[in-house]
Write a protein that holds these residues in place. Structure first.
Motif, PDB file in Angstrom:
ATOM      1  N   ARG A  94       0.742  -1.241  -0.121  1.00 59.10           N
ATOM      2  CA  ARG A  94       0.184  -0.096  -0.006  1.00 59.10           C
ATOM      3  C   ARG A  94       1.027   1.417   0.051  1.00 59.10           C
ATOM      4  NH1 ARG A  94      -3.192  -3.139   3.363  1.00 59.10           N
ATOM      5  NH2 ARG A  94      -2.173  -2.341   5.762  1.00 59.10           N
ATOM      6  N   GLY A  95       1.778   0.966   0.738  1.00 60.41           N
ATOM      7  CA  GLY A  95       2.538   2.540   0.887  1.00 60.41           C
ATOM      8  C   GLY A  95       3.380   2.906  -0.728  1.00 60.41           C
ATOM      9  N   ALA A  97       1.733   1.947  -3.752  1.00 58.22           N
ATOM     10  CA  ALA A  97       0.659   2.132  -3.853  1.00 58.22           C
ATOM     11  C   ALA A  97       0.601   3.732  -4.102  1.00 58.22           C
ATOM     12  CB  ALA A  97      -0.410   1.480  -3.852  1.00 58.22           C
ATOM     13  N   ASP A  98       1.003   4.118  -2.650  1.00 60.08           N
ATOM     14  CA  ASP A  98       0.675   5.735  -2.889  1.00 60.08           C
ATOM     15  C   ASP A  98       1.578   6.210  -3.230  1.00 60.08           C
ATOM     16  OD1 ASP A  98      -2.350   4.713  -1.718  1.00 60.08           O
ATOM     17  OD2 ASP A  98      -1.633   4.712   0.550  1.00 60.08           O
ATOM     18  N   GLY A  99       2.482   6.398  -2.884  1.00 59.93           N
ATOM     19  CA  GLY A  99       3.964   6.948  -3.573  1.00 59.93           C
ATOM     20  C   GLY A  99       4.053   6.903  -4.989  1.00 59.93           C
ATOM     21  N   GLY A 102       3.641   3.818  -7.612  1.00 62.43           N
ATOM     22  CA  GLY A 102       2.245   3.688  -7.474  1.00 62.43           C
ATOM     23  C   GLY A 102       1.446   4.649  -9.054  1.00 62.43           C
ATOM     24  N   GLU A 103       1.664   5.800  -8.913  1.00 60.32           N
ATOM     25  CA  GLU A 103       1.293   7.239  -9.493  1.00 60.32           C
ATOM     26  C   GLU A 103       1.502   7.126 -10.968  1.00 60.32           C
ATOM     27  OE1 GLU A 103      -1.286   9.736 -10.660  1.00 60.32           O
ATOM     28  OE2 GLU A 103      -1.145   9.258  -8.145  1.00 60.32           O
ATOM     29  N   ARG A 106      -0.375   4.070 -12.459  1.00 63.38           N
ATOM     30  CA  ARG A 106      -1.664   4.508 -12.553  1.00 63.38           C
ATOM     31  C   ARG A 106      -1.350   5.250 -14.268  1.00 63.38           C
ATOM     32  NH1 ARG A 106      -2.651   3.724  -6.843  1.00 63.38           N
ATOM     33  NH2 ARG A 106      -1.181   6.530  -6.971  1.00 63.38           N
ATOM     34  N   VAL A 235      -0.376  -1.424  -8.026  1.00 59.93           N
ATOM     35  CA  VAL A 235      -1.716  -0.796  -7.865  1.00 59.93           C
ATOM     36  C   VAL A 235      -2.847  -1.397  -7.897  1.00 59.93           C
ATOM     37  CG1 VAL A 235      -0.998   0.945  -9.407  1.00 59.93           C
ATOM     38  CG2 VAL A 235      -1.887  -0.553 -10.418  1.00 59.93           C
ATOM     39  N   ASP A 239      -8.074   0.236 -10.094  1.00 59.11           N
ATOM     40  CA  ASP A 239      -7.460   1.198 -10.700  1.00 59.11           C
ATOM     41  C   ASP A 239      -7.076   0.723 -11.794  1.00 59.11           C
ATOM     42  OD1 ASP A 239      -6.744   2.755  -8.347  1.00 59.11           O
ATOM     43  OD2 ASP A 239      -5.333   2.021  -7.610  1.00 59.11           O
TER      44      ASP A 239
END
Length: 740
Positions: A94-95, A97-99, A102-103, A106, A235, A239
């Protein structure tokens, strides 16, 4: 149980495997032991896929053996307390994907699937009633050659597996862009190597398969897609599914993947002799799944399928195709390029035409969506339903049939040279499915379900949808209305038969009549049942009624010429006349007595009198222009007789392909096909002399075509050109008479 044989043990295991889990409350795994004899026990372990992937299996068995040995030795199991657990891995993921990573992932998925991707087309098995699976082994030489090719080409073995499955599927469906969901191992982190849990990431891979394409190039492109997807896997699945090109794509259609077994060794449980038993659950997650599993010197594959996609024979045939495709990819024989489709469109069309319920069939291929579109003209005497026709196709095409969508028409569209207009047929299958408005009453639900059955639709019918716009035509309308009367146990009111609109409109007409029953208006000379059938046949004819309840249907009514009233058999003949006579020529169609009543002189005369009254009401003044073809020409003749007896002027009567042996002193134009068996010159040296015994003022012309083929291109061009010529001559005579 007492001493159990293998069949009893397998049944007990399957019962354990098939029992569903309570996902909301857990636990998501279960175990039990089966006492199969004095010295034989079976340990059954069942894990839900949410907490257990294929990689975890070997890890779990290894730890189980260690724990057993420790317990047998009298001390606590030795587990590494510092090992990463699945919840630790999930938090780390999750860390990521949120960083930034991950961006970036996407953005990559959005770019990779910017354009809409079709859902994967799958085979069709009409008789398949249950989900199933087939597990088979591939030759050892295939595995050895595959591993060697993978090393030399620097491609993962999974690229060969995915490409082979996609090519095999292409050979069945013809689809040229196949979306394969594949599990990515997701264990390249050192700490993740020992985690027991479901760590896989399911990623969609688009595989382009063109007929004649080089197999090695498909593998290379699949490998590049696989590497890219793996690099951008951090991701959520949601997404990925939100990418513009995947928002309307079914991602649970097709899955294929490759798994390497870490160990083939049997479990070591102290001094107990143990062996591993693999069980497979009955249900499947994907409509079709092709899963390869490789060990050091063994390669197996399991094909799992839903009911309606395959049956046992189809799965066996698909396994053969898959085996040969993979062998060709690794250089063990066969062509190095994509072979042609197993079932060409022409073979599907030939099988359909062989059915007695089908008069004509044309099949068009749509390689984008991977389906054949079959357009049929049904036989009016031999009724066939969709399921029967699908079963017929299955019998004639073999166990692995391509997916086919069906449409029925009153007649096939043709171009001016007479060839079938395949572009127009293809458009029938391009319409986007709409979201129907659900029926609101029991009656509406009955009608909607009946329409879905009669029109061979694979989706629900909305209450605001019209029968004709859904593909209904005269033959289907008659069958549908007859079926509806049987289901309702009552006769339908005249309002329901006059014009067949939407589900809601038909239900409203039936309910209104139930509240205030109406009696059909008596018609002199026409049987009430025959009148009902005429209304049913013409209920879906495109055009305008001159007044409520009329049987006449008009087209080109903005034209300023003298209207042509023509008696014919079906809506296609009316459509073709109106189209080729031109927008300036109004045409009213009247249906013949075919399949409506016995063609006795009394019935024909009564129907002619009825049509004469409708014509007089539609055109109350001026000279009249009449015609008819074949048996309908007899009705047209008697319509003219009734009108003239009532004092109306019939300026011209055209009789096509019919001589009516009764005296007539008005103006008649007779036309016959040059190649028709009705051509009077085939039976008489001087037909004009014979016809002069009946008619005072007549002409005879020959047009292109044989009997029954005058309303198809190119014959219709010649027929309507002759009608226009006779019309213009009539107009000139009328103008001259008015001038005099």
């Amino acid at each position: 149980m007492g001493r159990a044989d293998d069949a009893e043990i397998d049944a007990a295991i399957q019962t354990m495997v098939s029992r569903p889990f309570d996902i909301g409350h857990g636990p998501l795994w279960r175990c039990c032991t089966i006492k199969a004899g004095r010295s034989r026990d079976v340990l059954v372990l069942v894990f839900h896929h949410l907490i257990f992937d294929g990689f975890s299996r070997d890890l779990f068995v290894k730890e189980l053996c260690v724990a057993y040995a420790d317990l047998a030795a009298g001390h606590a199991p030795r587990f590494a307390s510092e090992a990463m657990q699945s919840h630790d891995f999930a938090a780390w993921e999750r860390g990521v994907a949120d960083g930034p990573r991950g961006e970036e992932a996407r953005r990559w998925w959005v770019e990779a699937f910017q354009q809409r991707h079709p859902s994967t087309a799958l085979p069709a098995a009409a008789g398949s009633q249950a989900d199933g699976f087939l597990r088979f082994s591939l030759p050892n030489e295939t595995l050895a050659a595959l591993r060697a090719r993978a090393v030399n080409s620097r491609q993962p073995c999974g690229a060969y597996a995915i490409a082979a499955a996609a090519v095999a599927l292409h050979r069945v469906t013809g689809q040229r862009r196949i979306l394969a969901c594949t599990p990515l191992t997701n264990r390249d982190q050192a700490q993740a190597a020992g985690v027991i849990g479901y760590l896989n990431r399911m990623a969609p891979i688009s595989v382009a398969v063109e007929p004649g394409a080089i197999l090695s190039e498909i593998v290379s492109e699949t490998g590049r897609s696989l590497f890219s997807a793996d690099a951008h896997r951090f991701v959520a699945t949601g997404d990925i599914a939100a990418a513009p090109g995947l928002r309307r794509t079914q991602l649970n259609r097709f899955m294929t993947g490759w798994q390497e077994r870490r160990s083939d060794a049997q479990p070591v449980l102290g001094d107990v002799t143990a062996r591993r038993i693999t069980a497979t659950r009955d249900s499947v997650d994907f409509d079709l799944a092709v899963q390869f599993e490789a060990a050091a010197d063994d390669l197996s594959c399991q094909i799992s399928y839903r009911a309606g996609v395959m049956d046992e024979a189809g799965a066996s045939r698909f396994a053969e195709i898959l085996n040969s495709t993979l062998a060709a990819m690794v250089g063990l024989g066969g062509e190095s390029f994509v072979p042609p489709a197993l079932t060409p469109a022409g073979r599907v069309a030939a099988a359909l035409i062989d059915h007695p319920g089908v008069d004509e069939a044309v099949v068009v291929a749509n390689p984008e969506i991977g389906e054949y579109g079959a357009v049929l003209v049904l036989n009016e005497h031999e009724r066939v339903d969709l399921e029967t026709l699908k079963a017929w196709l299955g019998e004639h095409l073999g166990p692995l049939a391509p997916p086919v969508q069906f449409r029925t028409l009153a007649a096939l569209p043709r171009m001016s040279d007479g060839e079938v207009d395949r572009v127009a047929l293809s458009r029938l299958f391009e319409a986007e499915p709409r979201q129907p408005i659900p029926p609101q009453t029991d009656l509406e639900r009955q009608i909607a379900e009946l329409w879905r059955e009669v029109l061979w639709l694979d989706r629900p019918v909305g209450r605001d949808e019209g029968f004709r716009l859904l593909g209904g035509h005269s033959l289907l309308a008659v069958r549908m209305l007859g079926d509806l009367e049987q289901r309702l146990g009552r006769s339908l009111p005249a309002a329901a038969l006059t014009c067949l609109g939407s589900v809601a409109e038909l239900a409203g007409a039936i309910q209104s009549d139930a509240a205030e029953p109406t009696q059909p208006t008596p018609v002199s000379g026409v049987d009430a049942d025959a009148l009902k059938k005429l209304h049913a046949y013409t209920s879906v004819w495109a055009g305008e009624r001159p007044f409520p309840g009329a049987l006449l249907v008009g087209r080109n009514l903005d034209g300023e010429r003298t209207p042509l009233f023509w008696c014919l058999q079906n809506q296609n003949e009316l459509k073709q006349l109106a189209r080729y006579l031109g927008d300036d020529q109004p045409v009213y169609g009247m249906r013949s007595a075919h399949q409506v009543m016995a063609k006795t002189p009394e019935n024909i005369d009564g129907l002619a009198a009825f049509y004469a009254s409708e014509i007089a009401r539609t055109a109350p003044t001026g000279a009249l222009f009449l015609g008819g073809n074949c048996q309908a020409a007899v009705i047209a003749f008697h319509i003219a007789r009734h009108l003239r007896a009532g004092g109306r002027e019939v300026a011209l009567l055209i009789l096509h392909e019919k001589i009516v042996p009764h005296p007539y002193d008005g103006r008649i134009a007779l036309t016959f096909g040059r190649d028709s068996d009705r051509n009077p010159w085939l039976t008489s040296d001087d037909p004009r002399a014979e016809l002069a015994a009946y008619y005072d003022d007549f002409t005879i012309d020959l047009v292109s075509g044989s009997h029954g083929q005058f309303f198809v291109e190119p014959n219709i061009l010649d027929l309507t050109a002759t009608i226009r010529q006779k019309r213009d001559a009539m107009a000139a005579l009328l103008s001259g008479a008015r001038g005099a």
